[in-house]
Scaffold this motif. Structure first.
Motif, PDB file in Angstrom:
ATOM      1  N   LYS A 235      96.368  10.451 -16.343  1.00 50.60           N
ATOM      2  CA  LYS A 235      95.102  10.199 -17.030  1.00 50.60           C
ATOM      3  C   LYS A 235      94.680  11.409 -17.873  1.00 50.60           C
ATOM      4  O   LYS A 235      94.139  11.233 -18.969  1.00 50.60           O
ATOM      5  N   ALA A 236      94.915  12.611 -17.337  1.00 55.62           N
ATOM      6  CA  ALA A 236      94.575  13.811 -18.116  1.00 55.62           C
ATOM      7  C   ALA A 236      95.388  13.851 -19.401  1.00 55.62           C
ATOM      8  O   ALA A 236      94.881  14.199 -20.480  1.00 55.62           O
ATOM      9  N   SER A 239      94.048  11.000 -21.770  1.00 48.91           N
ATOM     10  CA  SER A 239      92.762  11.349 -22.372  1.00 48.91           C
ATOM     11  C   SER A 239      92.965  12.304 -23.544  1.00 48.91           C
ATOM     12  O   SER A 239      92.356  12.146 -24.604  1.00 48.91           O
ATOM     13  N   CYS A 240      93.832  13.298 -23.349  1.00 52.13           N
ATOM     14  CA  CYS A 240      94.144  14.243 -24.436  1.00 52.13           C
ATOM     15  C   CYS A 240      94.819  13.522 -25.587  1.00 52.13           C
ATOM     16  O   CYS A 240      94.527  13.745 -26.755  1.00 52.13           O
ATOM     17  N   GLN A 242      94.529  10.419 -26.469  1.00 49.55           N
ATOM     18  CA  GLN A 242      93.597   9.564 -27.193  1.00 49.55           C
ATOM     19  C   GLN A 242      92.681  10.354 -28.118  1.00 49.55           C
ATOM     20  O   GLN A 242      92.106   9.801 -29.058  1.00 49.55           O
ATOM     21  N   LYS A 243      92.525  11.649 -27.860  1.00 44.46           N
ATOM     22  CA  LYS A 243      91.695  12.488 -28.728  1.00 44.46           C
ATOM     23  C   LYS A 243      92.475  12.946 -29.962  1.00 44.46           C
ATOM     24  O   LYS A 243      91.914  13.635 -30.822  1.00 44.46           O
ATOM     25  N   CYS A 250      98.460  18.534 -24.967  1.00 44.52           N
ATOM     26  CA  CYS A 250      98.312  17.488 -23.949  1.00 44.52           C
ATOM     27  C   CYS A 250      99.121  17.809 -22.706  1.00 44.52           C
ATOM     28  O   CYS A 250      98.668  17.593 -21.572  1.00 44.52           O
ATOM     29  N   THR A 253      97.307  20.580 -20.833  1.00 47.28           N
ATOM     30  CA  THR A 253      96.096  20.087 -20.176  1.00 47.28           C
ATOM     31  C   THR A 253      96.439  19.331 -18.893  1.00 47.28           C
ATOM     32  O   THR A 253      95.819  19.519 -17.839  1.00 47.28           O
ATOM     33  N   TYR A 257      95.600  20.401 -14.848  1.00 47.73           N
ATOM     34  CA  TYR A 257      95.007  19.494 -13.867  1.00 47.73           C
ATOM     35  C   TYR A 257      95.916  19.372 -12.638  1.00 47.73           C
ATOM     36  O   TYR A 257      95.441  19.387 -11.494  1.00 47.73           O
TER      37      TYR A 257
END
Length: 579
Positions: A235-236, A239-240, A242-243, A250, A253, A257
């Motif tokens: 998911k981390a 989310s990256c 999708q940004k 990504c 990141t 996590y």
């Protein structure tokens, strides 16, 4: 009287030094307090990187902070700094002043971050060196791999051969799982006080994995079975993604996590000076120290003066005896002090003077012995001719003339040797092809070899360049060839070879002559030494050729080696540095 005045001078000198040292110590004691804050500030700048690295490595290898107080106490002692560590919420975790039983002192307002989480492996980050654009809008192959593939069941085994596992997201996921499993496994292997022994992938050493494979298996199963943790990483990353950030950001990141859960929490490092020491605290110790230093100085200077004067007196007496001709005089040298080294230098000088005197005496004796017999022969023949006892003839006069020429050659060789040993022999150095020089020298000696019935072979197929004096090296070659031919019977053979060996130019002169006894090899280069005195005198040898050759080769920075087998022949090898 001079001895006592020297002792007094030494005593006064040491006392001046001692008093000066006491005054300097008192001044420094009073000034150190004002400099302590400045020193601590400089120390904080010098040591902050090392402190951050040490605390960060401690947290990385343990995944938690228990036991950090011992590390902080040691760092504070080593650096002389006040060290305080706080959580990101401002809670003080460790304070070196509190550990030493003191109230916490002031610290600098700027904090240094301590992140104990492991960094992403360099092999993964290198894959993004050429990646500068954002991730595509639709999920691509990298994202698909991260969501559809599972980690291999053996986290610490070899990497899977499937190409999808070599993608940066899968490599990142595997490293995060390895760190998490390693922290779990090491506590099973070594107990609660355990720590990883490596801060690089795969974190567990092969010895640890081999010692308790069950712990490794259990930790691996626990990590791979933690679906919530795996989904959190995915998911981390999503989310990256999708940004619209690039793949490198990504992956980093998601990795942060993944390792944040098992890692120790980040800390904030604050540095400061130790509590100041008042000037009054230094006063009494300074006075006591000054009194003690004065007492020690009085006793020590008297002892030093006595110890210094005794070897000086011995050296003075030994110098007088050496000047009077006692060349065997020596002084005892104990320890490694300046006076001991001076005594050793005097002994070395006396030894050199004695050896020089002995060499001079031996040379005079050798020259006298070498010339006594031929001069006696000349005198006998001349007296016989004068008294009419010996009939004059052409053959007799030719023999007498040859004997005088031999004596002249001895004197010429002695002059060359004396110049060489004194360092006054002239050399005209330049590039020289040793193979060509040997070929030319052999040509000049072929007639002599043929007359003696000795075959001569030259083996110098390629140029070998050195730096040398052509005339002096021809003299060396001539001496070696003359000896080889002189000591080889008719039907024998002399070989000349020039080669490059181990970066050196090597000239070899090998004969099949009478050879040299092993006990005599060490005397080959001595003045007037002959393997067969009768044979050499009969052929006109002076007994100085090899001595001169050795000296010339040494002056060229080379060396001569000799090996021999009695009855089989002798080999001389001359080594030169390549140009």
């Amino acid at each position: 009287m001079s001895f006592r005045s020297f002792r007094l001078r030494v005593f006064l000198l040491v006392m001046v030094v001692a008093v000066s040292a006491i005054g300097a110590t008192a001044w420094l004691t009073l000034s150190l307090t004002s400099r302590e804050v400045e020193r601590s500030q400089r120390a904080a700048v010098e040591h902050r990187t090392a402190i951050v690295d040490a605390v960060q490595r401690f947290g990385l290898l343990r995944g938690r902070w228990p036991g950090l107080d011992r590390l902080v106490a040691g760092l504070s002692r080593d650096t002389g700094l006040h060290i305080q560590l706080r959580t990101e919420d401002g809670v003080v975790l460790v304070d070196s002043d509190n550990l030493d039983g003191r109230t916490s002192g002031p610290v600098q307002g700027t904090a240094l971050g301590v992140d104990p989480r492991p960094p992403l492996a360099p092999a993964i980050t290198r894959t993004f060196e050429d990646s500068t654009g954002p991730v595509p809008a639709a999920p691509g192959g990298l994202l698909k791999n991260l969501f559809t593939l599972s980690l291999p069941p053996d986290l610490f085994g070899p990497e899977p051969v499937d190409q999808h596992f070599g993608s940066p997201p899968m490599l990142m996921l595997r490293q995060a799982a390895q760190y998490r499993a390693a922290l779990i496994a090491v506590r099973c292997i070594d107990g609660d006080a355990a720590a990883l022994r490596s801060d690089v992938v795969p974190y567990l050493t092969s010895a640890q994995r081999a010692a308790r494979p069950d712990c490794v298996r259990d930790a691996t199963r626990k990590v791979l079975g933690d679906d919530a943790w795996l989904q959190g990483i995915r998911k981390a990353y999503l989310s990256c993604f999708q940004k619209g950030l690039n793949s490198a950001d990504c992956v980093r990141t998601a990795f942060t996590y993944g390792v944040s859960d098992p890692s120790a929490v980040p800390l904030q490092l604050y540095l400061g000076a130790r509590p100041d020491t008042g000037v009054g605290d230094f006063r009494r110790p300074a006075l006591l120290g000054a009194a003690g230093l004065i007492v020690v100085a009085l006793a020590g200077t008297a002892l030093i003066a006595r110890r210094v004067s005794l070897p000086v007196r011995r050296l003075t007496e030994a110098s007088r005896l050496l000047a009077d001709g006692r060349l065997d005089v020596r002084v005892p040298a104990y320890g490694s002090s300046e006076l001991a080294r001076l005594s050793e230098s005097f002994n070395a000088m006396a030894e050199a003077v004695q050896r020089s005197e002995e060499r001079q005496r031996r040379l005079i004796a050798d020259v006298a012995h070498e010339m006594r017999t031929p001069l006696s022969n000349l005198r006998g023949y001349l007296e016989g001719l004068s008294d009419g006892v010996v009939e004059p003839s052409r053959e007799l006069f030719a023999s007498l003339h040859e004997e005088t020429l031999l004596q002249r050659r001895i004197l010429d060789d002695l002059q060359v040797l004396a110049l060489a040993e004194a360092g006054d022999l002239d050399y005209t150095m330049g590039p020289l092809d040793l193979a060509e020089a040997v070929a030319g020298g052999a040509t000049a000696h072929r007639a002599v070899a043929a007359e003696a019935g000795v075959a001569m072979t030259v083996d110098a197929p390629a140029p070998v360049w050195i730096e040398g004096d052509p005339d002096r090296l021809r003299q060396v070659l001539g001496n070696l060839l003359s000896n080889a031919i002189r000591y080889t019977d008719a039907g024998g053979h002399v070989l000349l070879r020039v080669r490059e060996e181990a970066g050196e130019a090597v000239l070899t002169v090998q004969d099949t002559g009478v050879g040299i006894a092993p006990a005599d090899l060490s005397r080959v280069f001595d003045r007037f030494w002959r393997a067969d005195p009768a044979r050499q005198r009969a052929t006109g040898g002076t007994g100085l050729g090899l001595t001169i050759a050795h000296r010339i080769v040494t002056d060229h920075g080379g060396r001569i080696d000799v090996t021999s087998t009695p009855g089989a022949g002798t080999t001389f090898k001359v080594h030169f540095c390549r140009r």
